[in-house]
Design a protein around this motif. Structure first.
Motif, short mmCIF file in Angstrom:
data_model
loop_
_atom_site.label_atom_id
_atom_site.label_comp_id
_atom_site.label_asym_id
_atom_site.label_seq_id
_atom_site.Cartn_x
_atom_site.Cartn_y
_atom_site.Cartn_z
N THR A 29 0.92 -1.17 -0.06
CA THR A 29 0.25 -0.21 0.16
C THR A 29 0.44 1.55 -0.17
O THR A 29 1.99 0.98 0.12
N GLY A 30 0.02 3.06 -0.57
CA GLY A 30 1.27 3.44 -0.59
C GLY A 30 2.25 2.84 -1.17
O GLY A 30 3.35 3.79 -1.53
N ALA A 32 2.65 3.63 -4.66
CA ALA A 32 2.98 4.46 -6.47
C ALA A 32 4.32 5.60 -5.51
O ALA A 32 5.16 5.36 -7.22
N GLY A 36 7.57 3.90 -0.16
CA GLY A 36 6.92 2.21 -0.46
C GLY A 36 6.87 1.55 -1.83
O GLY A 36 7.11 0.29 -1.81
N TYR A 37 6.75 3.33 -2.71
CA TYR A 37 7.93 2.57 -4.60
C TYR A 37 9.39 1.27 -4.34
O TYR A 37 9.41 1.21 -4.86
N LEU A 52 0.73 -2.70 -6.94
CA LEU A 52 1.16 -1.72 -5.91
C LEU A 52 -0.27 -1.05 -5.54
O LEU A 52 -1.57 -1.09 -6.50
N ASP A 54 -2.83 2.49 -4.13
CA ASP A 54 -2.29 4.04 -4.00
C ASP A 54 -3.54 4.23 -4.58
O ASP A 54 -4.25 4.07 -5.08
N VAL A 59 0.01 5.44 -9.70
CA VAL A 59 0.20 4.20 -9.81
C VAL A 59 -0.20 2.73 -10.23
O VAL A 59 1.07 2.17 -10.33
N THR A 78 -6.19 1.62 -7.70
CA THR A 78 -5.64 2.11 -7.05
C THR A 78 -6.89 2.07 -5.99
O THR A 78 -7.74 1.18 -5.69
N ALA A 108 1.32 2.96 3.08
CA ALA A 108 0.23 4.15 2.95
C ALA A 108 0.74 4.94 4.11
O ALA A 108 0.18 4.55 5.38
#
Ligand SMILES: NC(=O)c1ccc[n+]([C@@H]2O[C@H](COP(=O)([O-])OP(=O)(O)OC[C@H]3O[C@@H](n4cnc5c(N)ncnc54)[C@H](O)[C@@H]3O)[C@@H](O)[C@H]2O)c1
Length: 273
Positions: A29-30, A32, A36-37, A52, A54, A59, A78, A108
């Motif tokens: 989560t988070g 993008a 997180g990426y 992923l 986000d 995303v 999303t 996230a």
């Protein structure tokens, strides 16, 4: 050279060119952008296929870039982690597109920078909703699907807490954020004990100051504060996002099979002094 060494850590650990997460499916989560990426990339480098999740429209592009870069199957979905129905839909898409997830990284998060005495209720609640309730909702959906699939395979959740769970890192004022991260670390312990018998290990990483999309803008507009941070960090610099990869892959994989309910601080020594 050092960057390559960090990215190759997963392979070095396993002595196996397929990587310790080969055949695993991870949700970030988070994912993008930001940490997180970077963490999603570490998981993919270690062999996992990655979804992923986000709020950002970008995303999907992020997932395409990750797939092109790592050769793994990646999807971008999303989601709003504060909304139960959105989380359920997103995990449904993961199951359809990739399969049942065995790794969940809850990255996230949002921050707040208001003095406590001026903090509005809505702002306080939003920080707790995203950072804490989002972590609960995604973890619960992941756990329910793991149990329903009844495959008997090990699963791992890695929550993203913060050194702010353990230290009030001055001079910025961010009581809601600090409180939310302390709660994430307690949620990590509680979920770890309830879900260990279900075959799910839960741990957290607690980063110090890392150069991410969240902090980059802040640093650019508050250069004096950023200098103050760096003065207080024994390592003498902020962390680079890919420096989380070794710890993350360790916690996500069975290399850490006896690590349960921990929040491991990774902060260049900030909370050590
Ligand atoms: N950067 C640091 O120094 C640092 C330090 C300690 C902990 N952390 C934690 O690491 C995590 C990632 O932070 P970052 O610095 O990469 O920030 P970032 O702002 O770059 O990334 C956060 C991501 O979360 C997503 N997001 C926010 N609200 C969401 C929602 N309701 N639903 C779905 N996605 C949502 C954003 O769109 C964004 O892509 C956060 O939990 C943060 O608290 C960061």
């Amino acid at each position: 050279m050092f960057l390559d060494e960090r990215r190759d850590y997963a392979r070095l650990m396993s002595g196996n060119i397929t990587g310790p997460l080969h055949g695993r499916i991870a949700v970030v989560t988070g994912g993008a952008r930001g940490l997180g990426y970077a963490m999603a990339r570490s998981l993919a480098d270690a062999g996992a296929d990655v979804a992923l999740l986000d709020l950002l429209d970008g995303v999907r592009d992020a997932a395409e870039a990750l797939a092109a870069d790592t050769g793994r199957r990646c999807v971008g979905i999303t989601v709003d982690v504060t909304a139960e129905a959105s989380i359920a839909d997103a995990f449904g898409s993961v199951a359809r597109d990739l399969g049942i997830a065995d790794v969940l990284v809850n990255s996230a998060g949002i921050t707040s920078g208001t003095p406590l005495i001026d903090t509005q209720l809505a702002s306080w609640q939003r920080v707790l909703d995203v950072n804490l309730t989002g972590t609960f909702l995604a973890g619960r959906e992941f756990a329910r699907r793991h149990v329903a699939a009844a495959r008997g395979n090990p699963a791992s959740i890695v929550n993203v807490s913060s050194m702010s769970a353990f230290a009030v890192n001055i001079p910025q004022t961010q009581a809601a954020y600090n409180t939310s991260k302390a709660a994430v670390s307690m949620l990590t312990k509680s979920a770890a004990i309830e879900w260990l018998p279900l075959g799910i290990r839960v741990n957290a990483i607690a980063p110090g100051y890392f150069a991410s999309d969240m902090t980059r803008d802040f640093v650019a507009s508050n250069p004096e504060m950023a200098e103050d941070w760096v003065r207080r960090i024994p390592a003498g610099r902020m962390g680079e996002p890919d420096e989380l990869g070794g710890l993350l892959v360790y916690l996500a994989s069975e290399a850490s099979s006896y690590v349960v309910g921990q929040s491991i601080v990774i902060d260049g020594g900030y909370t050590t002094v």
